[in-house]
Design a protein around this motif. Structure first.
Motif, PDB file in Angstrom:
ATOM      1  N   ASP A 169       0.923  -1.170  -0.053  1.00  0.00           N
ATOM      2  CA  ASP A 169      -0.003   0.014  -0.032  1.00  0.00           C
ATOM      3  C   ASP A 169       0.890   1.309   0.071  1.00  0.00           C
ATOM      4  OD1 ASP A 169      -2.554  -1.425   0.326  1.00  0.00           O
ATOM      5  OD2 ASP A 169      -1.626  -1.956   2.285  1.00  0.00           O
ATOM      6  N   ILE A 170       2.074   1.185   0.694  1.00  0.00           N
ATOM      7  CA  ILE A 170       2.988   2.300   0.891  1.00  0.00           C
ATOM      8  C   ILE A 170       4.352   1.705   0.235  1.00  0.00           C
ATOM      9  CG2 ILE A 170       4.160   4.062   2.310  1.00  0.00           C
ATOM     10  CD1 ILE A 170       1.732   3.291   4.266  1.00  0.00           C
ATOM     11  N   HIS A 171       4.870   2.580  -0.717  1.00  0.00           N
ATOM     12  CA  HIS A 171       6.232   1.991  -1.287  1.00  0.00           C
ATOM     13  C   HIS A 171       7.148   2.904  -0.716  1.00  0.00           C
ATOM     14  CE1 HIS A 171       7.950   0.270  -5.147  1.00  0.00           C
ATOM     15  NE2 HIS A 171       8.420  -0.459  -4.280  1.00  0.00           N
ATOM     16  N   GLY A 172       8.389   2.599  -0.310  1.00  0.00           N
ATOM     17  CA  GLY A 172       9.535   3.302   0.374  1.00  0.00           C
ATOM     18  C   GLY A 172      10.681   2.850  -0.211  1.00  0.00           C
ATOM     19  N   VAL A 173      11.895   3.596   0.051  1.00  0.00           N
ATOM     20  CA  VAL A 173      13.047   3.585  -0.169  1.00  0.00           C
ATOM     21  C   VAL A 173      14.015   3.903   0.649  1.00  0.00           C
ATOM     22  CG1 VAL A 173      13.326   5.899  -1.302  1.00  0.00           C
ATOM     23  CG2 VAL A 173      14.861   3.881  -1.960  1.00  0.00           C
ATOM     24  N   ASP A 174      15.049   3.301   0.986  1.00  0.00           N
ATOM     25  CA  ASP A 174      16.234   3.776   1.756  1.00  0.00           C
ATOM     26  C   ASP A 174      17.327   4.271   1.050  1.00  0.00           C
ATOM     27  OD1 ASP A 174      17.845   1.420   1.257  1.00  0.00           O
ATOM     28  OD2 ASP A 174      16.468   0.596   2.930  1.00  0.00           O
ATOM     29  N   ILE A 175      18.081   5.434   1.837  1.00  0.00           N
ATOM     30  CA  ILE A 175      19.099   6.045   0.916  1.00  0.00           C
ATOM     31  C   ILE A 175      20.093   6.922   1.756  1.00  0.00           C
ATOM     32  CG2 ILE A 175      17.569   7.883   0.440  1.00  0.00           C
ATOM     33  CD1 ILE A 175      20.684   6.837  -1.531  1.00  0.00           C
ATOM     34  N   TYR A 176      21.339   6.323   2.014  1.00  0.00           N
ATOM     35  CA  TYR A 176      22.197   6.842   2.937  1.00  0.00           C
ATOM     36  C   TYR A 176      23.381   7.357   2.445  1.00  0.00           C
ATOM     37  CZ  TYR A 176      19.147   3.352   5.332  1.00  0.00           C
ATOM     38  OH  TYR A 176      18.111   2.497   5.850  1.00  0.00           O
ATOM     39  N   PRO A 177      23.389   8.607   1.985  1.00  0.00           N
ATOM     40  CA  PRO A 177      24.468   8.793   1.108  1.00  0.00           C
ATOM     41  C   PRO A 177      25.596   9.510   1.778  1.00  0.00           C
ATOM     42  CG  PRO A 177      22.774  10.644   1.222  1.00  0.00           C
ATOM     43  CD  PRO A 177      22.290   9.655   1.922  1.00  0.00           C
ATOM     44  N   GLY A 209       1.196   8.430  -7.753  1.00  0.00           N
ATOM     45  CA  GLY A 209      -0.056   8.269  -6.766  1.00  0.00           C
ATOM     46  C   GLY A 209       0.156   7.576  -5.636  1.00  0.00           C
ATOM     47  N   GLN A 210       1.059   6.512  -5.719  1.00  0.00           N
ATOM     48  CA  GLN A 210       1.245   5.749  -4.677  1.00  0.00           C
ATOM     49  C   GLN A 210       1.870   6.404  -3.591  1.00  0.00           C
ATOM     50  OE1 GLN A 210       3.361   2.132  -5.273  1.00  0.00           O
ATOM     51  NE2 GLN A 210       2.148   0.900  -3.912  1.00  0.00           N
ATOM     52  N   PRO A 211       1.356   6.286  -2.271  1.00  0.00           N
ATOM     53  CA  PRO A 211       2.067   6.917  -0.970  1.00  0.00           C
ATOM     54  C   PRO A 211       3.600   6.435  -0.900  1.00  0.00           C
ATOM     55  CG  PRO A 211       0.249   6.074  -0.315  1.00  0.00           C
ATOM     56  CD  PRO A 211       0.188   5.615  -1.917  1.00  0.00           C
ATOM     57  N   ILE A 212       4.299   7.419  -0.659  1.00  0.00           N
ATOM     58  CA  ILE A 212       5.757   6.945  -0.697  1.00  0.00           C
ATOM     59  C   ILE A 212       6.341   7.196   0.834  1.00  0.00           C
ATOM     60  CG2 ILE A 212       8.419   7.599  -1.619  1.00  0.00           C
ATOM     61  CD1 ILE A 212       6.697   8.374  -4.143  1.00  0.00           C
ATOM     62  N   TRP A 213       7.323   6.521   1.294  1.00  0.00           N
ATOM     63  CA  TRP A 213       8.071   6.660   2.744  1.00  0.00           C
ATOM     64  C   TRP A 213       9.356   6.694   2.212  1.00  0.00           C
ATOM     65  CZ3 TRP A 213       5.384   3.524   7.055  1.00  0.00           C
ATOM     66  CH2 TRP A 213       4.128   3.966   7.283  1.00  0.00           C
ATOM     67  N   THR A 214      10.359   7.543   2.663  1.00  0.00           N
ATOM     68  CA  THR A 214      11.684   7.577   2.589  1.00  0.00           C
ATOM     69  C   THR A 214      12.543   7.373   3.615  1.00  0.00           C
ATOM     70  OG1 THR A 214      11.694   9.192   0.586  1.00  0.00           O
ATOM     71  CG2 THR A 214      13.718   8.657   1.503  1.00  0.00           C
ATOM     72  N   THR A 215      13.401   6.322   3.906  1.00  0.00           N
ATOM     73  CA  THR A 215      14.205   6.063   5.254  1.00  0.00           C
ATOM     74  C   THR A 215      15.424   6.831   5.014  1.00  0.00           C
ATOM     75  OG1 THR A 215      12.974   4.323   5.498  1.00  0.00           O
ATOM     76  CG2 THR A 215      15.275   4.400   6.484  1.00  0.00           C
ATOM     77  N   LEU A 216      16.082   7.615   5.875  1.00  0.00           N
ATOM     78  CA  LEU A 216      17.183   8.605   5.841  1.00  0.00           C
ATOM     79  C   LEU A 216      18.086   8.006   6.884  1.00  0.00           C
ATOM     80  CD1 LEU A 216      15.330  12.060   5.234  1.00  0.00           C
ATOM     81  CD2 LEU A 216      16.404  10.450   3.455  1.00  0.00           C
ATOM     82  N   GLN A 217      19.346   8.602   6.663  1.00  0.00           N
ATOM     83  CA  GLN A 217      20.339   8.167   7.539  1.00  0.00           C
ATOM     84  C   GLN A 217      20.572   8.652   8.737  1.00  0.00           C
ATOM     85  OE1 GLN A 217      24.023   8.792   5.069  1.00  0.00           O
ATOM     86  NE2 GLN A 217      25.309   8.214   6.719  1.00  0.00           N
ATOM     87  N   ILE A 218      20.715   7.918   9.811  1.00  0.00           N
ATOM     88  CA  ILE A 218      21.618   8.142  11.184  1.00  0.00           C
ATOM     89  C   ILE A 218      22.668   7.508  10.939  1.00  0.00           C
ATOM     90  CG2 ILE A 218      21.717   7.905  13.441  1.00  0.00           C
ATOM     91  CD1 ILE A 218      18.682   8.059  13.662  1.00  0.00           C
ATOM     92  N   ALA A 219      22.695   6.472  10.601  1.00  0.00           N
ATOM     93  CA  ALA A 219      24.055   5.126  10.455  1.00  0.00           C
ATOM     94  C   ALA A 219      23.458   4.313   9.714  1.00  0.00           C
ATOM     95  CB  ALA A 219      24.770   5.123  11.841  1.00  0.00           C
TER      96      ALA A 219
END
Length: 391
Positions: A169-177, A209-219
């Motif tokens: 239902d929710i598509h997400g991505v993680d990215i740690y640059p 139109g699909q909800p997006i969540w982004t996972t961001l970096q601590i470590a």
């Protein structure tokens, strides 16, 4: 408590109220304490964290013990006005263990501390069969129509990610640059922290139109010693990456790595959470994003009109509520600087405000003329700003 997706905005709606998810992957220990002795979950919830990921692969042999641990977390989350993003790891990519999946969902679905189910982790990178994930999604929906399911992908090309838009239902991505060398997590030509917006935008293309969540970096693994140099995002970097993701389409943000003991100070390691990073970066960022004026901007639907910027490296999102128009803008270039003019506001708007962030950036008034305004403060590299205009 029921949660759902608002189809018009992509916002998560919890108990009938829209919320912008600000989550920790993973949170402090459920019975932990801050360095000052405060309850750990009271501290993070008080700063604006509203979701916490629970990730512990399920197994039939230990399901009863795991259920006790999960219920404890659900109780504490609900007590602090939070919810869990609860992983179905171990039963999340096929119906091979349908009985255990059914037991988990039926046991937990009625708890008010449940927010969202977490499906298979990074399925495109793991080459998991989409058909198995669809079967899991459909089965979870048949048992629990009141909580959506979210998956998070590793940064991958559009062709790899597109088949997985239908498995959640929710598509997400993680990215740690933030790493040495920079940008090695995304494995893309863009090594700058603006790669956050790039990979978030790919998900938007996978299923508009699909909800997006982004996972961001601590470590993340690429900064863990001894093979890697320990490096964390600064507050400016973390703030830019959050707004870059939001402009690219994210309707929720998670922050990964506060639980990784390898990069903690000895004092934080004892407490099981990176309170040093929390104090210096995560807490002020979360407080800003969850503050009433900023939260209104993050939840607002897009405007029917287009706002443009005079500089090509400015990315922006224009949004409106019944009483306000918001422009969220970032300077994606790591080198460009200078004043920026924005055009396209509706006629009749004569003034606005640059919303404050941090004690050194108080609110600033703006004049608007013929639908345009110029921010007289120089836009430095990786600046991020939120503007509000009363309607």
């Amino acid at each position: 408590m029921k949660t759902r997706i608002d189809g018009a905005t992509g916002n998560l709606v919890s108990g009938g109220r829209p919320v912008f998810p600000l989550g920790l992957s993973d949170p402090p220990p459920v019975d932990g304490k801050t360095p000052s002795g405060r309850d750990a979950w009271a501290e993070v919830a008080g700063a604006g964290i509203n979701l916490a990921r629970h990730y512990d692969p399920w197994a039939a042999s230990s399901a009863a013990e795991q259920m006790t641990s999960v219920r404890r977390k659900l109780d504490v989350a609900h007590q602090h006005g939070m919810q869990l993003w609860l992983a179905l790891a171990g039963v999340d990519n096929t119906l091979a263990n349908k009985a255990l999946l059914t037991e988990i969902v039926n046991a937990i679905k009625g708890h008010p501390g449940l927010g969202v189910w977490k499906g298979a982790d990074e399925p495109a990178a793991g080459h998991l069969a989409p058909s198995g994930l669809v079967a899991v999604l459909n089965h979870v929906h048949s048992l629990d129509p009141d909580h959506p399911l979210a998956i998070i992908e590793a940064p991958r090309p559009l062709s790899d990610l597109k088949p997985y838009a239908a498995v959640c239902d929710i598509h997400g991505v993680d990215i740690y640059p933030v790493s040495v060398p920079p940008g090695k997590h995304a494995a893309r030509a863009n090594k700058d922290i603006s790669v956050v917006g790039d990979v978030t935008q790919i998900l938007r293309q996978a299923n508009p139109g699909q909800p997006i969540w982004t996972t961001l970096q601590i470590a993340w693994s690429g900064v863990l010693p001894p093979r890697n140099q320990v490096v964390f995002p600064t507050l400016q970097q973390a703030r830019f990456m959050a707004y870059d993701a939001i402009i690219a389409g994210a309707r929720g943000l998670f922050f990964f790595g506060g639980h990784l003991r390898q990069v903690m100070t000895p004092q934080d390691r004892v407490r099981g959470f990176n309170w040093t990073y929390w104090r210096n970066v995560q807490k002020p960022l979360t407080q800003e994003l969850s503050g009433p004026q900023h939260a209104a901007a993050l939840l607002a639907p897009d405007t029917p009109f287009t706002v443009t910027a005079s500089a090509p490296d400015i990315a922006l999102s224009a949004r409106q509520t019944a009483d306000s128009i918001y422009v969220i803008a970032v300077r994606r270039s790591p080198t460009a600087r200078g004043k920026v003019t924005f055009r396209g506001l509706p006629a009749g708007i004569s003034a606005g405000t640059v919303l404050p962030h941090g004690p050194s950036n108080p609110p600033r008034p703006l004049g608007v003329r013929s639908g345009s305004f110029t921010d007289t403060s120089q836009y430095e590299p990786h600046n991020a700003r939120v503007y509000r205009f009363p309607r």
